[in-house]
Motif scaffolding. Sequence first.
Motif, mmCIF file in Angstrom:
data_model
loop_
_atom_site.group_PDB
_atom_site.id
_atom_site.type_symbol
_atom_site.label_atom_id
_atom_site.label_comp_id
_atom_site.label_asym_id
_atom_site.label_seq_id
_atom_site.Cartn_x
_atom_site.Cartn_y
_atom_site.Cartn_z
ATOM 1 N N ASN A 53 18.481 24.868 -23.378
ATOM 2 C CA ASN A 53 18.746 23.993 -23.804
ATOM 3 C C ASN A 53 19.598 24.290 -24.848
ATOM 4 O O ASN A 53 20.137 23.674 -26.493
ATOM 5 C CB ASN A 53 18.105 22.180 -23.679
ATOM 6 C CG ASN A 53 19.034 21.585 -25.034
ATOM 7 O OD1 ASN A 53 19.803 20.604 -24.302
ATOM 8 N ND2 ASN A 53 17.997 20.606 -25.640
ATOM 9 N N ASN A 54 19.528 25.522 -25.220
ATOM 10 C CA ASN A 54 20.225 26.110 -26.803
ATOM 11 C C ASN A 54 21.091 26.194 -26.490
ATOM 12 O O ASN A 54 22.023 27.311 -26.041
ATOM 13 C CB ASN A 54 18.415 27.268 -27.220
ATOM 14 C CG ASN A 54 17.913 26.809 -27.244
ATOM 15 O OD1 ASN A 54 17.079 25.939 -28.276
ATOM 16 N ND2 ASN A 54 16.897 27.657 -26.556
ATOM 17 N N PRO A 55 22.089 25.271 -27.442
ATOM 18 C CA PRO A 55 23.509 26.633 -27.618
ATOM 19 C C PRO A 55 23.067 27.813 -28.393
ATOM 20 O O PRO A 55 22.874 27.922 -29.794
ATOM 21 C CB PRO A 55 24.021 25.613 -28.233
ATOM 22 C CG PRO A 55 23.304 24.898 -29.588
ATOM 23 C CD PRO A 55 21.878 25.046 -28.472
ATOM 24 N N CYS A 56 24.527 28.441 -28.047
ATOM 25 C CA CYS A 56 23.830 29.916 -29.091
ATOM 26 C C CYS A 56 25.342 30.469 -28.710
ATOM 27 O O CYS A 56 26.174 30.559 -28.431
ATOM 28 C CB CYS A 56 22.926 31.168 -28.046
ATOM 29 S SG CYS A 56 20.840 30.315 -27.833
ATOM 30 N N ALA A 57 25.455 32.144 -29.459
ATOM 31 C CA ALA A 57 26.708 32.471 -29.097
ATOM 32 C C ALA A 57 26.078 34.253 -30.056
ATOM 33 O O ALA A 57 25.079 34.508 -30.514
ATOM 34 C CB ALA A 57 28.160 32.317 -30.086
ATOM 35 N N LYS A 58 27.297 35.118 -29.585
ATOM 36 C CA LYS A 58 27.019 36.407 -30.121
ATOM 37 C C LYS A 58 28.055 36.426 -31.808
ATOM 38 O O LYS A 58 29.155 36.005 -30.937
ATOM 39 C CB LYS A 58 27.696 37.325 -29.735
ATOM 40 C CG LYS A 58 28.250 38.765 -29.961
ATOM 41 C CD LYS A 58 28.681 40.232 -28.988
ATOM 42 C CE LYS A 58 30.154 39.499 -29.060
ATOM 43 N NZ LYS A 58 30.325 40.420 -28.129
ATOM 44 N N ILE A 59 27.377 36.523 -33.040
ATOM 45 C CA ILE A 59 28.360 36.039 -34.105
ATOM 46 C C ILE A 59 28.223 37.771 -34.488
ATOM 47 O O ILE A 59 27.086 38.534 -35.063
ATOM 48 C CB ILE A 59 27.680 35.444 -35.068
ATOM 49 C CG1 ILE A 59 25.802 35.556 -35.243
ATOM 50 C CG2 ILE A 59 27.644 33.526 -34.006
ATOM 51 C CD1 ILE A 59 25.341 34.408 -36.141
ATOM 52 N N ARG A 60 28.947 37.463 -35.739
ATOM 53 C CA ARG A 60 29.292 38.845 -36.087
ATOM 54 C C ARG A 60 29.481 38.507 -37.570
ATOM 55 O O ARG A 60 30.493 37.473 -38.276
ATOM 56 C CB ARG A 60 30.311 39.074 -35.929
ATOM 57 C CG ARG A 60 30.097 39.964 -34.260
ATOM 58 C CD ARG A 60 32.106 40.325 -33.394
ATOM 59 N NE ARG A 60 31.736 39.073 -32.811
ATOM 60 C CZ ARG A 60 32.465 39.233 -31.807
ATOM 61 N NH1 ARG A 60 33.186 40.096 -31.113
ATOM 62 N NH2 ARG A 60 32.179 37.963 -31.074
#
Length: 324
Positions: A53-60
């Motif tokens: 349920n966790n919205p995630c991303a590769k963030i820079r």
Amino acid sequence: MNKNKILKIGIVMDPICSIKIEKDSSFAILLEAQKRGHKIYYMEMNDLYLNGNNPCAKIRLMKVEKNKNKHFEFIKEIDSKLEKLDVILMRKDPPFDMEFIYATYILERAQKKGVLIINKPESLRDCNEKIFASEFPKFITDTLVTRKLSKIYKFWKNNKDIIIKPLDAMGGSQVFRIKENDSNFKVIADIMTNQEKKYCMVQNYLPSIKKHGDKRILIINGKVIPWCLSRIPQKGEIRANLAVGGIGNVQKLNNKDWEIAKYLSPILKEKGLLIVGIDIIGDKLTEINVTSPTCICEIESKKNISITGILIDGIEKKIYKKSL
């Protein structure tokens, strides 16, 4: 609450390596955020994901610079839950397809965890840039949305000179004009509807575009910007979009522009649409652009106004107010 707090501002956009920094509104927004000391984090569509349920991303973490030779630098890259960010700007250009919609679902999860998403994911889905304008019939030109050839044919015969365009594109892509007695009607209508399998929009042609252009009016956090960019088609071209060679001219809003924009602004703000570009030809509303409206740079370069400053002011106010 310390109003000098450094915010973590994320942005979802097309590859930053290929943008034209002198014209890119997203880049201008990033420059303003960075100037104020906020941290900016870059994402592309394929960086977003759900883990349970966790919205995630590769963030820079990124720095930007008004330098054509080196306009950005990635400082560090991490996988992170999106709730670690204060705000995320959804600035992915159309096409507005199912992948775009899936991305809004992920961003909506982040919104539920307290992240400010601009523009609001639900409204991005609900307010199609072509169809949304039809909610305001007193301002629009004659308009038809259909995939039936017989209805398009009848509309064409009644109006004699029409524009036909897809619902999911931008920048003047796949926009056709069909004049009275045009022998290409059937083939154009077939292509645009994919033989009645795809919806398209049909409007009567507005000849005032030749002289007065297609005006882009920006509404930022419910505030109508008093200057617009009038985009005039090149000779022999029906499309005024800058992406296809339209000539831009910054000018003041006229009375009709103000009437339409002021009517729309509280409605847009209520829907969580804080960066919007409405298009007006003559005295008719033709589109309401909510995904990644442009023309900020063109107006700022000619007039003493900081549209990006108005936007970041609004973001800061919302975040600081929420933290009280």
